[in-house]
Design an enzyme around this catalytic site. Structure first.
Site, PDB file in Angstrom:
ATOM      1  N   PHE A  36     -12.529 -54.867  21.275  1.00 38.16           N
ATOM      2  CA  PHE A  36     -11.355 -55.752  21.246  1.00 38.16           C
ATOM      3  C   PHE A  36     -10.081 -54.904  21.273  1.00 38.16           C
ATOM      4  CE2 PHE A  36      -8.314 -58.254  18.440  1.00 38.16           C
ATOM      5  CZ  PHE A  36      -7.769 -58.931  19.518  1.00 38.16           C
ATOM      6  N   THR A  37      -9.989 -53.970  20.342  1.00 36.09           N
ATOM      7  CA  THR A  37      -8.842 -53.048  20.381  1.00 36.09           C
ATOM      8  C   THR A  37      -9.287 -51.601  20.607  1.00 36.09           C
ATOM      9  OG1 THR A  37      -8.958 -52.946  17.960  1.00 36.09           O
ATOM     10  CG2 THR A  37      -7.301 -54.413  18.915  1.00 36.09           C
ATOM     11  N   LYS A  91     -13.078 -64.305  10.646  1.00 40.69           N
ATOM     12  CA  LYS A  91     -14.541 -64.237  10.870  1.00 40.69           C
ATOM     13  C   LYS A  91     -15.020 -62.788  10.827  1.00 40.69           C
ATOM     14  CE  LYS A  91     -15.521 -68.257  13.760  1.00 40.69           C
ATOM     15  NZ  LYS A  91     -15.737 -68.692  15.148  1.00 40.69           N
ATOM     16  N   TYR A 145      -5.423 -61.476   7.813  1.00 39.57           N
ATOM     17  CA  TYR A 145      -5.798 -60.078   7.590  1.00 39.57           C
ATOM     18  C   TYR A 145      -5.855 -59.769   6.090  1.00 39.57           C
ATOM     19  CZ  TYR A 145      -5.560 -54.967   8.101  1.00 39.57           C
ATOM     20  OH  TYR A 145      -5.803 -53.611   8.041  1.00 39.57           O
TER      21      TYR A 145
HETATM   22  P1  NAD Z   1      -8.242 -50.383  15.525  1.00 42.67           P
HETATM   23  O1  NAD Z   1      -7.829 -51.739  15.947  1.00 42.67           O
HETATM   24  O2  NAD Z   1      -7.845 -49.218  16.362  1.00 42.67           O
HETATM   25  O3  NAD Z   1      -9.815 -50.314  15.309  1.00 42.67           O
HETATM   26  C1  NAD Z   1     -10.601 -51.417  14.968  1.00 42.67           C
HETATM   27  C2  NAD Z   1     -11.877 -51.345  15.777  1.00 42.67           C
HETATM   28  O4  NAD Z   1     -12.725 -52.444  15.418  1.00 42.67           O
HETATM   29  C3  NAD Z   1     -11.639 -51.461  17.291  1.00 42.67           C
HETATM   30  O5  NAD Z   1     -12.372 -50.480  17.957  1.00 42.67           O
HETATM   31  C4  NAD Z   1     -12.107 -52.861  17.624  1.00 42.67           C
HETATM   32  O6  NAD Z   1     -12.528 -52.983  18.969  1.00 42.67           O
HETATM   33  C5  NAD Z   1     -13.231 -53.045  16.617  1.00 42.67           C
HETATM   34  N1  NAD Z   1     -13.536 -54.446  16.309  1.00 42.67           N
HETATM   35  C6  NAD Z   1     -12.654 -55.424  15.958  1.00 42.67           C
HETATM   36  N2  NAD Z   1     -13.308 -56.582  15.744  1.00 42.67           N
HETATM   37  C7  NAD Z   1     -14.638 -56.322  15.952  1.00 42.67           C
HETATM   38  C8  NAD Z   1     -15.815 -57.099  15.889  1.00 42.67           C
HETATM   39  N3  NAD Z   1     -15.770 -58.412  15.567  1.00 42.67           N
HETATM   40  N4  NAD Z   1     -16.997 -56.514  16.175  1.00 42.67           N
HETATM   41  C9  NAD Z   1     -17.067 -55.193  16.505  1.00 42.67           C
HETATM   42  N5  NAD Z   1     -15.979 -54.405  16.590  1.00 42.67           N
HETATM   43  C10 NAD Z   1     -14.774 -54.959  16.298  1.00 42.67           C
HETATM   44  O7  NAD Z   1      -7.703 -50.191  14.024  1.00 42.67           O
HETATM   45  P2  NAD Z   1      -7.683 -48.913  13.090  1.00 42.67           P
HETATM   46  O8  NAD Z   1      -6.267 -48.589  12.806  1.00 42.67           O
HETATM   47  O9  NAD Z   1      -8.580 -47.858  13.601  1.00 42.67           O
HETATM   48  O10 NAD Z   1      -8.298 -49.541  11.746  1.00 42.67           O
HETATM   49  C11 NAD Z   1      -9.658 -49.369  11.390  1.00 42.67           C
HETATM   50  C12 NAD Z   1      -9.912 -49.999  10.043  1.00 42.67           C
HETATM   51  O11 NAD Z   1      -9.065 -49.430   9.047  1.00 42.67           O
HETATM   52  C13 NAD Z   1      -9.643 -51.507  10.026  1.00 42.67           C
HETATM   53  O12 NAD Z   1     -10.633 -52.138   9.243  1.00 42.67           O
HETATM   54  C14 NAD Z   1      -8.304 -51.608   9.345  1.00 42.67           C
HETATM   55  O13 NAD Z   1      -8.168 -52.842   8.669  1.00 42.67           O
HETATM   56  C15 NAD Z   1      -8.333 -50.436   8.382  1.00 42.67           C
HETATM   57  N6  NAD Z   1      -6.968 -49.976   8.050  1.00 42.67           N
HETATM   58  C16 NAD Z   1      -6.216 -49.322   8.968  1.00 42.67           C
HETATM   59  C17 NAD Z   1      -4.923 -48.924   8.627  1.00 42.67           C
HETATM   60  C18 NAD Z   1      -4.042 -48.172   9.589  1.00 42.67           C
HETATM   61  O14 NAD Z   1      -2.916 -47.806   9.224  1.00 42.67           O
HETATM   62  N7  NAD Z   1      -4.462 -47.875  10.793  1.00 42.67           N
HETATM   63  C19 NAD Z   1      -4.409 -49.218   7.358  1.00 42.67           C
HETATM   64  C20 NAD Z   1      -5.221 -49.924   6.472  1.00 42.67           C
HETATM   65  C21 NAD Z   1      -6.512 -50.280   6.814  1.00 42.67           C
END
Ligand code: NAD
Ligand code: UDP
Length: 314
Positions: A36-37, A91, A145
Site C-alpha cells: 500500500f505504501t 482494520k 490511527y
Molecule cells: P510505511 O507506510 O512506510 O510502512 C508501512 C508498511 O506497511 C508499508 O510497506 C505498507 O505497504 C504496509 N502495509 C500497510 N497496510 C498493510 C496491510 N494491511 N497488510 C500488509 N502490509 C501493509 O510506514 P513506516 O514509517 O515505515 O511505519 C512503520 C510502522 O511504524 C507503522 O506501524 C507505524 O505506525 C509505526 N510508526 C512509524 C513512525 C514514523 O515516524 N515513521 C512513528 C511511529 C510509529
C-alpha cells in the site's frame, strides 16, 4: 543464533531498514507487505538473498508461517496515507494485529508491536512517559490511527495476560531517514523535497509546534534490543530522540543543508488535532536495554538529504 523472523510492513520505510539489519545479523527474514505504501525498490537488493523471502499479502486476512519472532509494523504511518481509507487503517490495526497475535500464539513467537507516540495524542504531560494515558480525540481525523494503535496495544497485553503470548510494545516517536516516501506528507520528507525542488517550504500553523526526530538506524537498534531484552520486559517503551525542535527550526536546518535552494518559507493552515508538543522520556529504554539515540539531527538529515537528491533527480 540465527532465527526465523517475520517482519510485517517490511517493504515500508522503517520495515525495509529492519529487514536489511536482520539479514545482516544472520537471521532468516520473511517480509510480508501489501505494498500500500511500501515499495519493492526498498528491499530489491535483498530479494536474491538466500535468507530473505518476500510475500505479497494483506495482513487483514489469515496468514500462517513458522517463525520465532514477529516485528509487526504493517500500517500506513503518515497522516495522508492513513486518512486515505480510515476504515482500512482501523482494520489493519485491529484485525491485522489480531491475525498476527493469533500467529504468535500458534507458533509461540514473540510479537513486537510497532506502536506510536500518537497514543499520547495532543499530550498534556511533557515530556511523555509511558505511564501517561494520553489525550486522544476518539472521533477526530487522526483517530483511525491513534485509536487503532491504542486498541492494538490492548490486544497485545490481553493476548499476553490471557494466552501467555510473549509480546513487546515500542512507542515510536517521529522517525526519518532514507526510504521515506517522498510524497507521504510527513514534515521531514516534505521540507527536504520542497527545498531540493526550489518550491516553497510549507510550515503548517505558526511553526512553533515541536517534534523530536530520530534517525531510523537508532530506532532499528532500539527495536532489536527491546525484542531481545532478557528481563522479559514487555513495555510499552518509548523509542525516540529527546532532542526537541520546532518546525521553524527544522525548516531552517534543512535549508542550511541545501544552500543552493531558493525556497522561501510559507505558512499553511494547521491540520485538525495536530499535537502541539512531543518529546519522549527515554528512561525506561536506558534502564532495561541500555539504549539511547546516537545520531544527531544534523547528521541524520545530511544522510536523508543525500538520499532524496537521488530520488528527486531520477
Ligand atoms: P510505511 O507506510 O512506510 O510502512 C508501512 C508498511 O506497511 C508499508 O510497506 C505498507 O505497504 C504496509 N502495509 C500497510 N497496510 C498493510 C496491510 N494491511 N497488510 C500488509 N502490509 C501493509 O510506514 P513506516 O514509517 O515505515 O511505519 C512503520 C510502522 O511504524 C507503522 O506501524 C507505524 O505506525 C509505526 N510508526 C512509524 C513512525 C514514523 O515516524 N515513521 C512513528 C511511529 C510509529
Ligand atoms: N508539518 C508542516 N509542514 C509540512 C508537513 C507537516 O509544518 O509540510 C507539521 C505538522 O503540522 C506537524 C509536524 O510538522 O505539526 C509533524 O508532522 P508529521 O506529519 O511529519 O508527523 P506527526 O504530526 O504525525 O507527528
Amino acid at each position: 543464533m540465527s532465527k526465523r523472523i517475520l517482519v510485517t510492513g517490511g517493504a515500508g520505510f522503517i520495515g525495509s531498514h529492519l529487514c536489511h539489519r536482520l539479514v545482516l545479523d544472520g537471521h532468516h527474514v520473511l517480509c510480508v507487505d501489501n505494498f500500500f505504501t511500501g515499495k519493492r525498490e526498498n528491499i530489491a537488493d535483498l530479494e536474491a538473498h538466500s535468507r530473505f523471502e518476500l510475500i505479497e499479502h494483506d495482513i487483514t486476512t489469515h496468514f500462517s508461517a513458522e517463525v520465532e519472532q514477529i516485528y509487526h509494523l504493517a500500517c500506513p504511518a503518515s497522516p495522508i496515507h492513513y486518512q486515505y481509507n480510515p476504515v482500512k487503517t482501523i482494520k489493519t490495526n485491529v484485525i491485522g494485529t489480531l491475525n498476527m497475535l493469533g500467529l504468535a500464539k500458534k507458533t509461540n513467537a514473540c510479537l513486537l508491536q510497532a506502536s506510536t507516540s500518537e497514543v499520547y495524542g495532543d499530550p498534556l504531560e511533557h515530556p511523555q512517559k509511558e505511564t501517561y494515558w494520553g489525550n486522544v480525540n476518539p472521533v477526530g481525523i487522526r483517530s483511525c490511527y491513534d485509536e487503532g494503535k491504542r486498541c492494538a496495544e490492548s490486544l497485545c497485553v490481553d493476548y499476553h495476560r490471557q494466552h501467555n503470548v510473549p509480546i513487546r510494545i515500542v512507542r515510536i516517536f517521529n522517525t526519518y531517514g532514507p526510504n521515506m516516501h517522498p510524497n507521504d506528507g510527513r514534515v521531514v520528507s516534505n521540507f527536504i523535497v520542497q527545498a531540493l525542488k526550489n518550491e516553497p517550504i510549507t510550515i503548517y500553523g505558526d511553526g512553533s509546534q515541536t517534534r523530536s526526530f530520530q534517525y531510523v538506524d537508532d530506532l532499528v537498534e532500539g527495536m532489536i534490543r527491546m525484542m531481545n531484552n532478557t528481563d522479559n520486559f514487555i513495555g510499552p517503551v518509548n523509542i525516540g530522540n529527546p532532542e526537541e525542535f520546532s518546525m521553524t527550526q527544522l525548516a531552517q536546518t534543512i535549508l542550511s543543508l541545501i544552500p543552493e535552494s531558493t525556497s522561501t518559507i510559507v505558512s499553511k493552515p494547521l491540520p485538525e488535532d495536530d499535537p502541539k508538543r512531543r518529546k519522549p522520556d527515554i528512561g525506561l529504554a536506558k534502564e532495561y536495554f541500555g539504549w539511547e539515540p546516537r545520531v544527531p539531527l544534523r547528521e541524520g538529515l545530511e544522510k536523508t538529504v543525500s538520499y532524496f537528491r537521488h530520488v528527486v533527480m531520477d
